[in-house]
Write a protein that holds these residues in place. Structure first.
Motif, PDB file in Angstrom:
ATOM      1  N   ASP A 168      -5.624  -1.170  -4.906  1.00 12.53           N
ATOM      2  CA  ASP A 168      -5.104  -1.787  -3.694  1.00 12.53           C
ATOM      3  C   ASP A 168      -6.130  -2.795  -3.159  1.00 12.53           C
ATOM      4  N   GLU A 169      -5.944  -4.061  -3.477  1.00 13.48           N
ATOM      5  CA  GLU A 169      -6.884  -5.112  -3.078  1.00 13.48           C
ATOM      6  C   GLU A 169      -8.332  -4.724  -3.348  1.00 13.48           C
ATOM      7  N   GLN A 223      -7.226   0.787  -0.300  1.00 11.75           N
ATOM      8  CA  GLN A 223      -7.574  -0.438   0.418  1.00 11.75           C
ATOM      9  C   GLN A 223      -8.845  -0.294   1.252  1.00 11.75           C
ATOM     10  N   SER A 236       0.836  -1.204   0.000  1.00 10.94           N
ATOM     11  CA  SER A 236       0.000   0.000   0.000  1.00 10.94           C
ATOM     12  C   SER A 236       0.863   1.244   0.000  1.00 10.94           C
ATOM     13  N   GLY A 253      -3.491  -2.457   6.327  1.00 12.05           N
ATOM     14  CA  GLY A 253      -4.826  -3.043   6.378  1.00 12.05           C
ATOM     15  C   GLY A 253      -4.825  -4.447   6.986  1.00 12.05           C
TER      16      GLY A 253
HETATM   17 MG    MG Z   1      -2.138  -2.568   2.290  1.00 18.54          MG
END
Ligand code: MG
Ligand code: ATP
Ligand code: ATP
Ligand code: MG
Lengths: 280, 270, 320, 253, 280
Positions: free
Chosen positions: A167-168, A91, A53, E145
């Motif tokens: 991001d994901e 995220q 990230s 996260g």
């Molecule tokens: Mg992350």
């Protein structure tokens, strides 16, 4: 300058990011190199907390790196942001709590000064694509986790960016929805020629969505493995049946597991980076 | 010491800017008044005021102490009472419904009219003045806290709920933190309004304090002394606000540093 | 700061008395403070507390029982009586109230009637007198321009934004204005049709009718009359006395000397030469009662006789 | 029906307080000069309602203008302080200290500057209203979440857009807290200014009735002032509900 | 009462949840039935927005259902909460921003009045288990996260609950960490005998961690497929090589994909539910 012109796409060189807070020093990214050629798709895999990230935040000009060089189509993150050439799906799938879903999806266009009509149309299209039609008027706190995530994806897609930093983005989605959106994304990327940098925890998603996959080591994150995938850009769900697919997955899983032991991979070694481009 | 100390030191460093602004304002003031465009009884020159300050230094010091006593006592009483009442009202719904509107009505009472009534009840000493300051601080802080205590994220409240937190635990472990920015805002407002309430109360009813000094010197046309008292009253406020600023620095260590500026522009180590 | 003047010693036997002033300590309250400091009360067996005044009307404090004696004036005593207060006036410091109208000399107002066509700065507190004054001097409200001014404000008249101000305190504002370079003419309220007496000592009938308490009051008046004699002998020294003993805070000595000298003629008059210091003037009271009714301050004409319980004779004040 | 139920507890409490007051005053034989009984205050209101309404309107007008002015300036300052660290560090404490100038005491000078009419009252009301808004708003504008600000940043939002779309909505709960306090402060300030020098308004009326020793009428004026203050508070509460629809669902849970 | 005694574990019967906000009515869960016997492990799979989180929130007494019955060991959610027999890991991995990581992990114990010493020890253990040692003093906004998610898991584990309700607890973790934590969890469950209800989007995770997997249909969510898995409770990573594992995955993927078409499954049909137990 001559150097610049030859570096379209995403270039990350010698990037180091050290967080220094209240006496605690955390090196999130250490001396990281990566090149994502224009129009190609890359994924980042890596253990939790390794700096994925952070890398995306640096590209998106949210965080200033401690040292190193980062460019997108030869622009520094700040310039790229001003030129609105990238879109970030973060995220946390951040939403403005006071805006309804449709208004949240329109946000980027609104800020860019796109007229209302066009904004509406583009937002509607994106909302439909991510399967949220019917929830246009819901406030974020009335949406499920996956719905919020899809809304954030829709917001990024409305911008039709040259660089898509994700991001994901599909982490909170069920496999069916996830796969459907994977292929919607592939189609969009194929049509628009955009460059993708994706952070994901799903090895198979990384393979489906990438021309190259970079595996990062645990903190301090550096790239320890780089896999090139030969599948071209016209991909269908049938890809999973390709034996090279399973092989790629296996290779990446092993790299991920071995993260610690593998020495860092340096790609495209550059003897002397242009100091004018050093971000800071 | 170290962490708290560092934050406080940063805060003290922060006093430099207001002092610079103050100096600039004084300079402007002197220039404007020495042109002679502004009559001395409208606004005397800073030099005149300084002269009066020097001449009446003991008197001013004594009256400042009186004002400070009233202001601080009112500030302290009002804040403590507001915190206690706000906590009670958040948990006792019926009491809140019944009492809160009436408390708000108190704030709407013109205190200029209230002071004479308080004098009848309490006599002419410090009590009515402290009461006025305390009442205003109390209501300001109460209104802020009533909102602040309910400002925690829904998710956090849910978490506390599933962990079967008692009302008191929620209060101490969640709401007390969520309310902190609101409390700090109230403290800042009260720090500045307390002094003014004290002076106005003294101006109306007192036989001591800076407000009294403003009144009596205005009455006998001692313009220099009157402005000296006004300036000192403002300086007292500046001091109180400064203290609150220092408190703010240490009160919320969890907030990303960089304060009001966009985190986005300041993220990272650089 | 405050002189919550505690008696020097408080003998058990001494009778206590609380005096509520109409303002903070100044040379106009020389006598109560002087008698306290110099032990005149003590000598008379009195234990006196002085409460400086503020915005709360002394009549309210008296009615609420916060003080035994309030410093008021004729008009407010009559008005309070009409509101049901059972008050008795026992003596008065000023034979006529120092409340006045002050005009700039250059405004051309040399007699009250000249006010027509002029701008009048009017203080809130003086508003209630205005109709009576206008009718006395024969000027109607629309002949003048009224500008509200603040209670301590002389700047408007100095700046020439108003020609006259009402009210002023005869011993203070005129001096301030003249010191700022603007000569003035002063018209006392008595000349404007309201012969109110000023700094009148008022108590409640309950206290007055109690023989023991009444004896205390008499002693007290005797003590302060003695003090006023001292003041009249040397007004300047009286002002110094107040300032030096810190009975005044923030007051200018020169101003206090000016006040002390000017007020002498309000305390000792032909009337006091004949009737003694601090004597009440029933004739003036009757006139003021009529004014109060005309102004609508009282619902009917108040009978002033029961209000006047002059104790100055009993105290044997000097005829000065 | 629900609204009625909500008004019931404070209503009952109010009635109880008034009844106690009435009983005490009549029972103990307290003079009207000290504290009049509620019934006599009510009678005074009834007898003077036209006058009261006239003076109240003047005060409302002054307070409203002051409230509006004070808040406009406060919002401007808060925005400036949010975006300029130098101004925030330097001018913010001074602006708060300026607030402590006992303006009531120098109101005569305001009259000298602005003339004797409405403007000086408006200014005083503005002055009292603005601090509470300023302080709350500065905090509120800083309360926007970092993640949200980052989002706007990556979307290349201008400062104005960041303000309009993120900081301001995030600050609304703070702003309304300030407005609630400012509404009554403005009224109190207007009354204070009238008290010092005016020919109309509730402050004038309070001073005048005090000089006349008409305590019942005086209390009537005070009660009217309190009712106006309370009503203005109520208006802000209504505005708050209207302005933050996204919180409506949240606050129930 | 007799009925109650025979219903240990989690019982959901005829559960319906309708959100009604500003005129919009969303039926998140419709007439849903589920029994998770005491000590067994169950997973919920289902499309995004189908009501999985809602179901967990009802069990955790955060949301009151519109109608239907929900019990844990015969206790209503409110009673269960008061008895502290369950712990919830919510989808957002909520942290108190003003507490450092260790303080956040200790929170539940602190609220339960566990003495400081024990609290410290249990928190340290849990932090170590999820691999966050070294970050005890970090504030939530300084964590990645995945680290926040692991902290939330650690918090739940410190409580040693009889019922563990987890809403996509591993969604933000890389596969290696995820698998490691999966098996840590299995060991904990095995030792403690706790009952697990897990919401997950990973079909293979559902298989690894469950005795039964319920597949929900799109909104309004009802259970359309119920798979029982025969793997027992002593599981190791070798499980993936079991042919029944792949078969189960295939079955569940099909059910998930067909969600829409399959008619709702009613389990343990009850002719007349005890009206006294109807939650409301
Ligand atoms: Mg992350
Ligand atoms: N507070 C609320 N108010 C109104 N509707 C809500 C609320 N919470 C959830 N919903 C709606 O209920 C439905 C189910 O939400 P829920 O969060 O249970 O989904 P989910 O199965 O957990 O989805 P995901 O996998 O995306 O997290 C969604 O359509 C959502 O919009
Ligand atoms: N604002 C911050 N202050 C201090 N440390 C930080 C900050 N943000 C991130 N870190 C640290 O930097 C490291 C990398 O964080 P980052 O968010 O980039 O990880 P990640 O690879 O995205 O992990 P995940 O997969 O869990 O999201 C972590 O150790 C984290 O604690
Ligand atoms: Mg969910």
């Amino acid at each position: 300058m001559a150097d610049r012109r030859h570096r379209e796409g995403i270039v990350v060189r010698g990037l180091t990011m050290t967080y220094e807070r209240r006496g605690i020093t955390t090196t999130a990214v250490a001396d990281c190199d990566l090149v994502v050629p224009k129009g190609s798709w890359a994924s980042l895999l890596g253990p939790s907390g390794c700096g994925k990230s952070t890398l995306l935040k640096i590209l998106a000009d949210i965080v200033k790196p401690t040292s190193g060089l980062v460019t997108m189509d030869e622009l520094t993150p700040a310039e790229a942001r001003a030129a609105r050439i990238f879109a970030l799906v973060s995220q946390q799938s951040t939403m403005l709590p006071w805006r309804r879903l449709a208004e949240n999806v329109e946000l980027g266009l609104e800020l860019a000064g796109i007229p209302k009509r066009e904004r509406r149309a583009r937002a509607r299209e994106a909302i439909e694509l991510v399967g949220l039609s019917g929830f246009e008027k819901a406030y974020p706190h009335e949406l499920s986790g996956g719905m919020r995530q899809r809304a954030a994806i829709a917001r990024a897609l409305t911008l039709r960016p040259k660089f898509l930093l994700m991001d994901e983005p599909f982490g909170a989605l069920d496999e069916i929805t996830r796969e459907r959106l994977n292929f919607e994304l592939i189609q969009i990327l194929e049509e628009s020629g955009a460059t993708l940098l994706l952070v994901t925890h799903s090895v198979s998603e990384a393979v489906i969505l990438s021309d190259q996959v970079a595996v990062m080591s645990p903190r301090p994150g550096r790239i320890v493995h780089l896999a090139s995938l030969p599948f071209g850009h016209h991909r269908t769900p049938a890809l999973r049946d390709d034996p090279r697919f399973a092989a790629a997955e296996r290779e990446l899983r092993r790299a991920l597991g071995n993260g610690h032991e593998v020495p860092p991979v340096r790609i495209a070694p550059e003897p002397e980076p242009d100091p004018a481009l050093l971000a800071g | 010491m170290s962490r708290v100390g560092r934050r406080i030191r940063d805060g003290a460093g922060g006093m430099r800017a207001p002092l610079a602004f103050l100096a600039a304002a004084l300079l402007l003031w002197q220039v404007v008044t020495s042109t002679g465009l502004v009559k001395f009884y409208v606004l005397p020159a800073p030099s005149t005021v300084l002269e009066a300050m020097a001449r009446y230094a003991p008197t001013i010091a004594e009256e400042s102490l009186a004002t400070l006593t009233v202001a601080l006592a009112g500030f302290g009483l009002g804040t403590v009472a507001a915190i206690a009442v706000a906590m009670t009202l958040t948990y006792a719904r019926l009491v809140r419904d019944a009492v809160y509107p009436l408390l708000l009505a108190l704030r709407a009472l013109p205190f200029i009219a209230i002071i004479p009534i308080l004098v009848v009840i309490m006599g002419t000493g410090y009590e009515p003045r402290i009461t006025v300051c305390a009442l205003s601080t109390f209501l300001t802080t109460l209104v802020n806290l009533m909102r602040g205590l309910r400002s925690a994220d829904a998710e956090v409240e849910e978490l506390m709920h599933t962990l079967n937190a008692t009302g008191m635990q929620r209060l101490l472990k969640v709401r007390a933190y969520a309310a902190r920015p609101y409390l700090l805002a109230a403290l800042r407002i009260s720090a500045s309004s307390c002094v003014i309430e004290a002076t106005v109360a003294e101006w109306i009813t007192g036989d001591s304090g800076l407000g009294y000094l403003v009144q009596i010197s205005g009455y006998t046309f001692q313009i220099g002394l009157m402005w000296a008292a006004i300036v000192v009253a403002s300086a007292l406020t500046l001091g109180l606000v400064g203290i609150i600023t220092l408190v703010e620095r240490v009160a919320m260590p969890w907030v990303p540093r960089g304060g009001v500026g966009a985190a986005a522009r300041q993220g990272g180590a650089a | 700061a405050s002189q919550q003047a505690e008696p020097a010693t408080s003998a058990e036997s001494s009778a206590s008395l609380t005096i509520g002033l109409n303002y903070v300590g100044t040379v106009e309250h020389f006598a109560p403070y002087y008698a306290l400091k110099e032990g005149l009360y003590e000598k008379a067996g009195l234990d006196v507390t002085i409460k400086p005044g503020g915005d709360t009307p002394p009549s309210t404090l008296l009615a609420a029982g916060q003080v035994d004696v309030a410093v008021m004036d004729t008009l407010s005593t009559i008005t309070a009586a009409d509101k049901g207060a059972d008050f008795v006036a026992i003596a008065t410091e000023y034979q006529q109230t120092p409340t006045s109208m002050t005009c700039r000399k250059d405004s051309g107002v040399s007699k009250p009637a000249d006010l027509a066509g002029k701008t009048l700065g009017l203080k809130q507190a003086a508003n209630i007198y205005l109709p009576a004054i206008l009718s006395t001097i024969g000027v109607t409200k629309d002949q003048i321009k009224i500008v509200p001014i603040g209670g301590q404000d002389v700047s408007m008249i100095i700046a020439g934004q108003v020609d006259c101000m009402f009210s002023s305190f005869a011993f203070n504002e005129p001096r301030s204005i003249e010191m700022a370079g603007v000569p003035v003419t002063v018209f006392p309220l008595g000349d404007l049709g309201i012969p109110s007496q000023g700094n009148t000592y008022v108590t409640t009938r309950a206290i007055y009718d109690d023989p023991a308490k009444r004896a205390v009051l008499v002693k007290w008046i005797g003590a302060i009359a003695e003090a006023y004699e001292v003041l009249l002998r040397d007004p300047e020294a009286g002002a110094r006395y107040m300032v030096d003993n810190a009975f005044t805070t923030g007051l200018d000595l020169d101003q206090q000397i000016y006040q002390s000298k000017t007020q002498a003629s309000y305390i000792a008059t032909e009337y006091t030469a004949a009737n003694g210091l601090l004597a009440l003037n029933p004739e003036a009271w009757e006139k003021v009662a009529q004014v109060a009714k005309d102004l609508g301050l009282t619902s009917s004409l108040v009978d002033t006789k029961p209000l006047i319980g002059d104790l100055s004779k009993e105290a044997g004040t000097a005829k000065l | 029906m629900r609204r009625l139920a909500r008004a019931l507890p404070p209503g009952l409490l109010l009635v109880a307080v008034l009844a106690g007051w009435e009983l005490y005053v009549t029972g103990a034989g307290v003079s009207s000069l000290v504290v009049p009984s509620p019934s006599r205050i009510a009678a005074a209101i009834a007898a003077n309602h036209a006058d009261l309404a006239h003076h109240a309107l003047v005060t409302i007008m002054e307070a409203f203008l002051g409230f509006a002015l004070g808040n406009l300036v406060a919002i401007g300052c808060a925005v400036a302080f949010t975006y300029s660290g130098l101004l925030r560090a330097g001018a913010y404490p001074l602006v708060l200290a300026l607030q402590a100038v006992p303006l009531v005491a120098i109101a005569p000078i305001l009259v000298l500057w602005l003339g004797p009419g409405v403007p000086s009252k408006v200014l005083l009301a503005a002055f009292l209203a603005y601090t509470v808004t300023l302080v709350n708003l500065v905090r509120g504008l800083a309360s926007a979440e970092a993640a949200t600000l980052e989002l706007l940043h990556t979307l290349n939002a201008s400062r104005r857009q960041e303000l309009v779309h993120v900081r301001f909505p995030a600050a609304l709960p703070y702003l309304f807290t300030g407005l609630k306090l400012g509404a009554s402060a403005a009224i109190v300030a207007a009354i204070a200014a009238e008290y010092i020098g005016a020919l109309q308004g509730l402050g004038y009326l309070i001073h005048d009735t005090r000089a006349r020793l008409d305590n019942e009428y005086l209390w009537a004026a005070v009660v009217v002032a309190a009712v106006i203050g309370l009503a203005s508070f109520g208006l802000v509460v209504l505005a708050e509900r209207w302005a933050m629809p996204w919180r409506r669902g949240l606050e129930e849970t």
